[in-house]
Design a protein around this motif. Structure first.
Motif, PDB file in Angstrom:
ATOM      1  N   ILE A 299       1.114  -1.425   0.232  1.00  0.00           N
ATOM      2  CA  ILE A 299       0.130   0.313   0.144  1.00  0.00           C
ATOM      3  C   ILE A 299       0.721   1.343   0.044  1.00  0.00           C
ATOM      4  O   ILE A 299       0.668   2.650  -0.789  1.00  0.00           O
ATOM      5  N   ILE A 300       1.973   1.195   0.896  1.00  0.00           N
ATOM      6  CA  ILE A 300       2.301   2.937   1.207  1.00  0.00           C
ATOM      7  C   ILE A 300       3.589   2.980  -0.770  1.00  0.00           C
ATOM      8  O   ILE A 300       3.414   4.005  -1.213  1.00  0.00           O
ATOM      9  N   LYS A 301       3.956   1.888  -1.105  1.00  0.00           N
ATOM     10  CA  LYS A 301       4.549   1.811  -3.182  1.00  0.00           C
ATOM     11  C   LYS A 301       3.193   2.432  -3.717  1.00  0.00           C
ATOM     12  O   LYS A 301       3.827   2.984  -4.270  1.00  0.00           O
ATOM     13  N   ASN A 302       1.962   1.519  -3.365  1.00  0.00           N
ATOM     14  CA  ASN A 302       1.773   2.484  -4.403  1.00  0.00           C
ATOM     15  C   ASN A 302       0.891   3.974  -4.162  1.00  0.00           C
ATOM     16  O   ASN A 302       0.132   4.559  -4.962  1.00  0.00           O
ATOM     17  N   ASN A 303       1.394   4.614  -2.887  1.00  0.00           N
ATOM     18  CA  ASN A 303       1.049   5.822  -2.365  1.00  0.00           C
ATOM     19  C   ASN A 303       0.953   6.850  -3.803  1.00  0.00           C
ATOM     20  O   ASN A 303       1.971   6.899  -3.858  1.00  0.00           O
ATOM     21  N   PRO A 304       0.388   7.442  -4.224  1.00  0.00           N
ATOM     22  CA  PRO A 304       0.575   8.456  -5.121  1.00  0.00           C
ATOM     23  C   PRO A 304       2.016   9.568  -4.745  1.00  0.00           C
ATOM     24  O   PRO A 304       2.484   9.940  -5.750  1.00  0.00           O
ATOM     25  N   ARG A 305       1.648   9.991  -3.244  1.00  0.00           N
ATOM     26  CA  ARG A 305       2.768  10.736  -3.348  1.00  0.00           C
ATOM     27  C   ARG A 305       3.777  10.194  -3.292  1.00  0.00           C
ATOM     28  O   ARG A 305       5.187  11.112  -3.081  1.00  0.00           O
ATOM     29  N   VAL A 306       4.178   9.162  -2.795  1.00  0.00           N
ATOM     30  CA  VAL A 306       5.428   8.269  -2.982  1.00  0.00           C
ATOM     31  C   VAL A 306       6.185   8.242  -4.546  1.00  0.00           C
ATOM     32  O   VAL A 306       5.205   8.127  -6.044  1.00  0.00           O
ATOM     33  N   THR A 307       7.478   8.057  -4.207  1.00  0.00           N
ATOM     34  CA  THR A 307       7.873   8.360  -5.869  1.00  0.00           C
ATOM     35  C   THR A 307       9.293   7.028  -6.175  1.00  0.00           C
ATOM     36  O   THR A 307       8.355   5.895  -6.115  1.00  0.00           O
ATOM     37  N   VAL A 308      10.226   6.837  -5.545  1.00  0.00           N
ATOM     38  CA  VAL A 308      11.001   6.467  -5.440  1.00  0.00           C
ATOM     39  C   VAL A 308      10.612   5.479  -3.862  1.00  0.00           C
ATOM     40  O   VAL A 308      10.497   5.967  -3.134  1.00  0.00           O
ATOM     41  N   THR A 309      10.769   3.946  -3.850  1.00  0.00           N
ATOM     42  CA  THR A 309      10.987   2.741  -3.090  1.00  0.00           C
ATOM     43  C   THR A 309      11.971   1.340  -3.147  1.00  0.00           C
ATOM     44  O   THR A 309      12.167   1.892  -4.632  1.00  0.00           O
ATOM     45  N   ILE A 310      12.654   1.320  -2.133  1.00  0.00           N
ATOM     46  CA  ILE A 310      13.468  -0.003  -2.403  1.00  0.00           C
ATOM     47  C   ILE A 310      13.570  -0.759  -1.267  1.00  0.00           C
ATOM     48  O   ILE A 310      13.343  -0.175   0.230  1.00  0.00           O
ATOM     49  N   ASP A 311      13.038  -1.895  -1.688  1.00  0.00           N
ATOM     50  CA  ASP A 311      13.326  -3.007  -0.669  1.00  0.00           C
ATOM     51  C   ASP A 311      14.673  -3.527  -0.761  1.00  0.00           C
ATOM     52  O   ASP A 311      15.092  -4.037  -1.522  1.00  0.00           O
ATOM     53  N   THR A 312      15.202  -3.908   0.417  1.00  0.00           N
ATOM     54  CA  THR A 312      16.256  -4.442   0.775  1.00  0.00           C
ATOM     55  C   THR A 312      16.144  -5.784   1.379  1.00  0.00           C
ATOM     56  O   THR A 312      16.932  -6.266   1.984  1.00  0.00           O
ATOM     57  N   PHE A 313      15.108  -6.193   1.904  1.00  0.00           N
ATOM     58  CA  PHE A 313      14.042  -7.278   2.574  1.00  0.00           C
ATOM     59  C   PHE A 313      14.314  -6.807   3.550  1.00  0.00           C
ATOM     60  O   PHE A 313      13.469  -6.719   4.523  1.00  0.00           O
ATOM     61  N   ALA A 314      15.309  -5.980   4.465  1.00  0.00           N
ATOM     62  CA  ALA A 314      15.304  -5.876   5.829  1.00  0.00           C
ATOM     63  C   ALA A 314      14.479  -4.324   6.213  1.00  0.00           C
ATOM     64  O   ALA A 314      13.822  -3.965   6.753  1.00  0.00           O
ATOM     65  N   TRP A 315      14.771  -3.938   5.348  1.00  0.00           N
ATOM     66  CA  TRP A 315      14.093  -2.493   5.309  1.00  0.00           C
ATOM     67  C   TRP A 315      13.470  -2.169   4.201  1.00  0.00           C
ATOM     68  O   TRP A 315      13.635  -2.694   2.999  1.00  0.00           O
TER      69      TRP A 315
ATOM     70  N   GLU B 167      11.414  14.750  -9.019  1.00  0.00           N
ATOM     71  CA  GLU B 167      12.029  15.172  -9.892  1.00  0.00           C
ATOM     72  C   GLU B 167      12.142  13.596 -10.782  1.00  0.00           C
ATOM     73  O   GLU B 167      12.587  13.053 -11.513  1.00  0.00           O
ATOM     74  N   GLN B 168      11.787  12.386  -9.644  1.00  0.00           N
ATOM     75  CA  GLN B 168      11.952  10.827  -9.900  1.00  0.00           C
ATOM     76  C   GLN B 168      10.541  10.566 -10.577  1.00  0.00           C
ATOM     77  O   GLN B 168       9.200  11.049  -9.629  1.00  0.00           O
ATOM     78  N   LYS B 169      10.638   9.896 -11.432  1.00  0.00           N
ATOM     79  CA  LYS B 169       9.431   8.975 -12.234  1.00  0.00           C
ATOM     80  C   LYS B 169       8.782   7.676 -10.563  1.00  0.00           C
ATOM     81  O   LYS B 169      10.446   7.395 -10.141  1.00  0.00           O
ATOM     82  N   LYS B 170       8.125   7.868 -10.923  1.00  0.00           N
ATOM     83  CA  LYS B 170       7.753   6.537 -10.052  1.00  0.00           C
ATOM     84  C   LYS B 170       8.302   4.569 -10.429  1.00  0.00           C
ATOM     85  O   LYS B 170       8.308   4.004 -11.533  1.00  0.00           O
ATOM     86  N   GLU B 171       9.053   4.564  -8.857  1.00  0.00           N
ATOM     87  CA  GLU B 171      10.073   3.198  -9.492  1.00  0.00           C
ATOM     88  C   GLU B 171      10.136   2.575  -8.633  1.00  0.00           C
ATOM     89  O   GLU B 171      10.502   3.128  -7.541  1.00  0.00           O
ATOM     90  N   HIS B 172       9.700   1.292  -8.249  1.00  0.00           N
ATOM     91  CA  HIS B 172      10.763   0.317  -7.197  1.00  0.00           C
ATOM     92  C   HIS B 172      11.176  -0.438  -7.734  1.00  0.00           C
ATOM     93  O   HIS B 172      11.842  -1.126  -8.717  1.00  0.00           O
ATOM     94  N   PHE B 173      12.281  -1.103  -6.786  1.00  0.00           N
ATOM     95  CA  PHE B 173      14.061  -1.656  -6.348  1.00  0.00           C
ATOM     96  C   PHE B 173      13.728  -2.342  -5.797  1.00  0.00           C
ATOM     97  O   PHE B 173      13.725  -2.214  -4.810  1.00  0.00           O
ATOM     98  N   VAL B 174      14.413  -3.911  -5.917  1.00  0.00           N
ATOM     99  CA  VAL B 174      14.320  -4.929  -4.610  1.00  0.00           C
ATOM    100  C   VAL B 174      15.965  -5.083  -5.067  1.00  0.00           C
ATOM    101  O   VAL B 174      16.300  -5.466  -5.576  1.00  0.00           O
ATOM    102  N   ILE B 175      16.567  -4.923  -4.092  1.00  0.00           N
ATOM    103  CA  ILE B 175      18.263  -4.703  -4.214  1.00  0.00           C
ATOM    104  C   ILE B 175      18.947  -5.065  -3.174  1.00  0.00           C
ATOM    105  O   ILE B 175      18.387  -5.143  -1.701  1.00  0.00           O
ATOM    106  N   ARG B 176      19.516  -6.242  -3.133  1.00  0.00           N
ATOM    107  CA  ARG B 176      20.575  -7.061  -2.608  1.00  0.00           C
ATOM    108  C   ARG B 176      21.467  -6.521  -1.519  1.00  0.00           C
ATOM    109  O   ARG B 176      22.256  -5.232  -2.404  1.00  0.00           O
ATOM    110  N   THR B 177      21.450  -6.228  -0.273  1.00  0.00           N
ATOM    111  CA  THR B 177      22.717  -5.487   0.619  1.00  0.00           C
ATOM    112  C   THR B 177      23.163  -6.347   0.565  1.00  0.00           C
ATOM    113  O   THR B 177      23.681  -7.445   1.283  1.00  0.00           O
TER     114      THR B 177
END
Length: 259
Positions: free
Chosen positions: A225-241, A249-259
């Motif tokens: 739900i948070i990722k899809n909120n219209p106020r949110v642009t960039v989200t990064i899933d690090t699994f823990a966080w 200025e950023q286009k809406k985009e979601h990243f799943v990143i290994r840290t």
């Protein structure tokens, strides 16, 4: 536990490293901050802070909170066990330090102080910042305050609260926070309630950090739900966080990143 394992396997399948990221902002964040493996002098301070708690065998009465910040459990635990079980891990504390050092937020809010392990990472990351940290348990707050005094973390203001009353007050004051670290309640309803309540406090450069987004199916639902909120642009899933940015200025985009 099985749910977390399944979520982690899915995360590994979907995740990328910096070579799969085309956003300059996210690429720089990953390469210059998140993936930075160089040792830092302040890591030794974080280690001393942690060790001082792990060596403390005194017991206190800990109050846990459920949905709506209502007390659902009180029990006696040793400070060392609380630090070991409930405190932020060493790796996460070091990452939180790097995030704060890299982004240099001036006004920081932490929801859920516990014994102050994460707070230590925040204040060391930017000693010039103003940090407000909220905690519901009076006894863990007392120990955290002692720790802050011992380590001379003078830029930290610890508030003992049921969360809701203070968050409502912050909303009314139109306070702007450059960074918020959410670690006070790992339930869907509470997480989404805090999210909506604090939206008026964001600026274009604000980052929100949600702890344990894969803790349960409920938390994963809240994260979606948070990722899809219209106020949110960039989200990064690090699994823990889950990292949340509001950069217009950023286009809406979601990243799943290994840290």
């Amino acid at each position: 536990m099985l749910k977390v394992i399944k979520s982690y396997l899915k995360f590994l399948w979907e995740s990328k490293n910096e070579h799969g990221v085309h956003s300059p902002f996210v690429f720089d964040l990953l390469t210059q901050c998140i993936s930075d493996t160089k040792s830092k002098p302040d890591y030794s301070v974080l280690k001393r802070y942690r060790q001082s708690l792990l060596q403390n065998k005194d017991t206190i009465v800990v109050t846990d909170f459920g949905a709506g910040s209502k007390i659902f459990n009180s029990n006696t635990r040793s400070i060392s066990k609380i630090a070991r079980a409930a405190g932020i891990s060493r790796n996460r504390a070091e990452l939180l330090f790097r995030m704060t050092q890299y982004l240099q937020p001036k006004n920081i809010l932490e929801i859920g102080t516990s014994l102050g392990l994460a707070t230590a990472a925040l204040t060391l990351g930017n000693p010039r910042s103003k940090i407000t940290t909220l905690e519901g348990c009076k006894e863990t707050s007392r120990i955290a305050k002692q720790q802050f005094q011992q380590f001379r973390f003078d830029n930290v203001s610890l508030v003992v609260t049921d969360f809701d009353s203070d968050l409502q007050s912050l909303k009314r004051q139109s306070t702007v926070y450059d960074m918020i670290y959410f670690d006070g309640n790992h339930q869907k309803a509470a997480t989404l309630h805090y999210f909506e309540l604090l939206l008026p406090t964001i600026s274009n450069n604000t980052v929100w950090i949600f702890d344990d987004i894969h803790w349960s199916a409920e938390m994963e639902g809240a994260w979606d739900i948070i990722k899809n909120n219209p106020r949110v642009t960039v989200t990064i899933d690090t699994f823990a966080w889950g990292l949340v940015f509001f950069r217009a200025e950023q286009k809406k985009e979601h990243f799943v990143i290994r840290t």
